[in-house]
Design a protein around this motif. Structure first.
Motif, mmCIF file in Angstrom:
data_model
loop_
_atom_site.group_PDB
_atom_site.id
_atom_site.type_symbol
_atom_site.label_atom_id
_atom_site.label_comp_id
_atom_site.label_asym_id
_atom_site.label_seq_id
_atom_site.Cartn_x
_atom_site.Cartn_y
_atom_site.Cartn_z
ATOM 1 N N LEU A 21 0.904 -1.355 0.112
ATOM 2 C CA LEU A 21 -0.107 -0.089 0.014
ATOM 3 C C LEU A 21 0.700 1.324 -0.026
ATOM 4 N N THR A 22 2.030 1.323 0.102
ATOM 5 C CA THR A 22 3.137 2.347 0.320
ATOM 6 C C THR A 22 3.087 3.162 -1.050
ATOM 7 N N ASP A 23 2.843 2.659 -2.196
ATOM 8 C CA ASP A 23 2.833 3.224 -3.343
ATOM 9 C C ASP A 23 1.514 4.114 -3.746
ATOM 10 N N ILE A 24 0.500 3.645 -3.008
ATOM 11 C CA ILE A 24 -1.092 4.093 -3.215
ATOM 12 C C ILE A 24 -0.919 5.767 -2.645
ATOM 13 N N LYS A 25 -1.294 6.636 -3.366
ATOM 14 C CA LYS A 25 -1.203 8.036 -2.850
ATOM 15 C C LYS A 25 -2.595 8.548 -2.747
ATOM 16 N N ASN A 26 -3.693 7.886 -3.313
ATOM 17 C CA ASN A 26 -4.813 8.137 -3.037
ATOM 18 C C ASN A 26 -5.885 7.603 -2.064
ATOM 19 N N ILE A 27 -5.142 7.329 -0.930
ATOM 20 C CA ILE A 27 -6.116 6.895 0.428
ATOM 21 C C ILE A 27 -5.911 8.020 1.366
ATOM 22 N N ILE A 45 -7.894 9.170 7.198
ATOM 23 C CA ILE A 45 -6.416 9.206 6.798
ATOM 24 C C ILE A 45 -6.024 10.472 6.477
ATOM 25 N N ILE A 46 -5.261 11.390 7.180
ATOM 26 C CA ILE A 46 -5.112 12.793 6.951
ATOM 27 C C ILE A 46 -3.607 12.786 6.450
ATOM 28 N N GLU A 47 -2.647 11.969 6.322
ATOM 29 C CA GLU A 47 -1.383 12.068 6.194
ATOM 30 C C GLU A 47 -0.562 10.675 5.913
ATOM 31 N N ILE A 48 0.329 10.590 5.081
ATOM 32 C CA ILE A 48 1.020 9.439 4.849
ATOM 33 C C ILE A 48 2.463 9.784 4.880
ATOM 34 N N ASN A 49 3.482 9.313 5.650
ATOM 35 C CA ASN A 49 4.803 9.553 5.823
ATOM 36 C C ASN A 49 5.486 8.547 6.258
ATOM 37 N N GLU A 50 6.515 8.089 5.313
ATOM 38 C CA GLU A 50 7.569 6.843 5.450
ATOM 39 C C GLU A 50 6.682 5.711 5.724
ATOM 40 N N GLN A 51 5.588 5.206 5.224
ATOM 41 C CA GLN A 51 4.734 3.941 5.462
ATOM 42 C C GLN A 51 4.008 4.176 6.654
ATOM 43 N N VAL A 52 4.030 5.347 7.250
ATOM 44 C CA VAL A 52 3.039 5.368 8.663
ATOM 45 C C VAL A 52 2.077 6.445 8.259
ATOM 46 N N ALA A 53 0.621 5.872 8.252
ATOM 47 C CA ALA A 53 -0.307 6.708 8.225
ATOM 48 C C ALA A 53 -0.993 7.277 9.403
ATOM 49 N N TYR A 104 -30.637 17.845 0.661
ATOM 50 C CA TYR A 104 -29.791 16.928 -0.317
ATOM 51 C C TYR A 104 -28.703 18.185 -0.390
ATOM 52 N N PHE A 105 -27.494 17.666 -0.089
ATOM 53 C CA PHE A 105 -26.261 18.790 -0.410
ATOM 54 C C PHE A 105 -25.497 18.553 -1.626
ATOM 55 N N GLY A 106 -25.494 17.359 -2.257
ATOM 56 C CA GLY A 106 -24.881 16.996 -3.440
ATOM 57 C C GLY A 106 -24.283 15.627 -3.283
ATOM 58 N N THR A 107 -23.323 15.311 -4.038
ATOM 59 C CA THR A 107 -22.468 14.146 -4.082
ATOM 60 C C THR A 107 -21.153 14.364 -3.698
ATOM 61 N N SER A 108 -20.585 13.240 -2.698
ATOM 62 C CA SER A 108 -19.183 13.435 -2.191
ATOM 63 C C SER A 108 -18.222 13.506 -3.303
ATOM 64 N N PRO A 109 -17.136 14.541 -3.203
ATOM 65 C CA PRO A 109 -15.990 14.369 -4.174
ATOM 66 C C PRO A 109 -15.251 13.195 -3.628
ATOM 67 N N ILE A 110 -15.080 12.824 -2.682
ATOM 68 C CA ILE A 110 -14.117 11.586 -2.453
ATOM 69 C C ILE A 110 -14.828 10.138 -2.761
ATOM 70 N N TYR A 111 -16.238 10.288 -2.355
ATOM 71 C CA TYR A 111 -17.130 8.991 -2.619
ATOM 72 C C TYR A 111 -18.232 9.506 -3.469
ATOM 73 N N PRO A 112 -17.994 9.290 -4.832
ATOM 74 C CA PRO A 112 -18.850 10.007 -5.763
ATOM 75 C C PRO A 112 -20.430 9.284 -5.876
ATOM 76 N N GLU A 113 -20.350 7.858 -5.437
ATOM 77 C CA GLU A 113 -21.718 7.220 -5.362
ATOM 78 C C GLU A 113 -22.476 7.573 -3.993
ATOM 79 N N ILE A 114 -21.968 8.484 -3.370
ATOM 80 C CA ILE A 114 -22.605 8.553 -1.980
ATOM 81 C C ILE A 114 -23.398 10.030 -2.229
ATOM 82 N N GLN A 115 -24.652 10.137 -1.741
ATOM 83 C CA GLN A 115 -25.257 11.341 -1.740
ATOM 84 C C GLN A 115 -25.178 11.891 -0.382
ATOM 85 N N VAL A 116 -24.668 13.136 -0.295
ATOM 86 C CA VAL A 116 -24.378 13.939 0.843
ATOM 87 C C VAL A 116 -25.709 14.812 1.490
#
Length: 140
Positions: A21-27, A45-53, A104-116
């Motif tokens: 998972l260390t190369d995945i930047k979109n989590i 998850i707010i930050e990833i640094n040196e294999q530590v989230a 209804y506010f719209g859809t989530s930009p991070i989870y597009p299938e979820i209505q917020v």
């Protein structure tokens, strides 16, 4: 499993990520579920640094409902995984949208299938605030 908890400090959890998972930047900004027997703690998850989230704890899933705030911290043996689509809906979504009952506010930009949105009665029965600087559209 995303990895192993290596530290807990206040409302912050440090997670050593699995090697694949260390190369995945979109989590970053995704929600995780930390499960111990009957306790499910939710964090972001707010930050990833040196294999530590770095994960901020935001709430718990209790009796199949999301509750803001954390009463019980996860343990070092917690099973940590990305949160399921079903549980995302409990946190930011409208499980069963109903006209005249939900806002209804719209859809989530991070989870597009979820209505917020929020239930109107639940929203206005609690305190809330609208923040912004002059000219930002607070009264619109």
């Amino acid at each position: 499993m995303l990895g192993n908890i290596i530290g807990i400090e206040g409302n912050t959890v440090y997670l050593r990520l699995n090697a694949e998972l260390t190369d995945i930047k979109n989590i970053i900004n995704l929600y995780v579920n930390m499960k111990d027997d009957d306790i499910q703690t939710v964090g972001e998850i707010i930050e990833i640094n040196e294999q530590v989230a770095t994960i901020n704890l935001i709430g718990e899933i209790v009796d199949k409902r999301f509750v803001f705030g954390v009463m019980r911290k996860p343990s070092f043996s917690s099973e940590v995984s990305l949160i399921s689509k079903e549980n995302i809906g409990k946190i930011i979504g409208i499980p069963n949208y109903q006209d005249h009952k939900d806002l209804y506010f719209g859809t989530s930009p991070i989870y597009p299938e979820i209505q917020v949105g929020v239930n109107i009665n639940n929203f206005f029965s609690n305190h809330f605030a609208i923040f912004g600087s002059t000219g930002s559209g607070k009264s619109c």
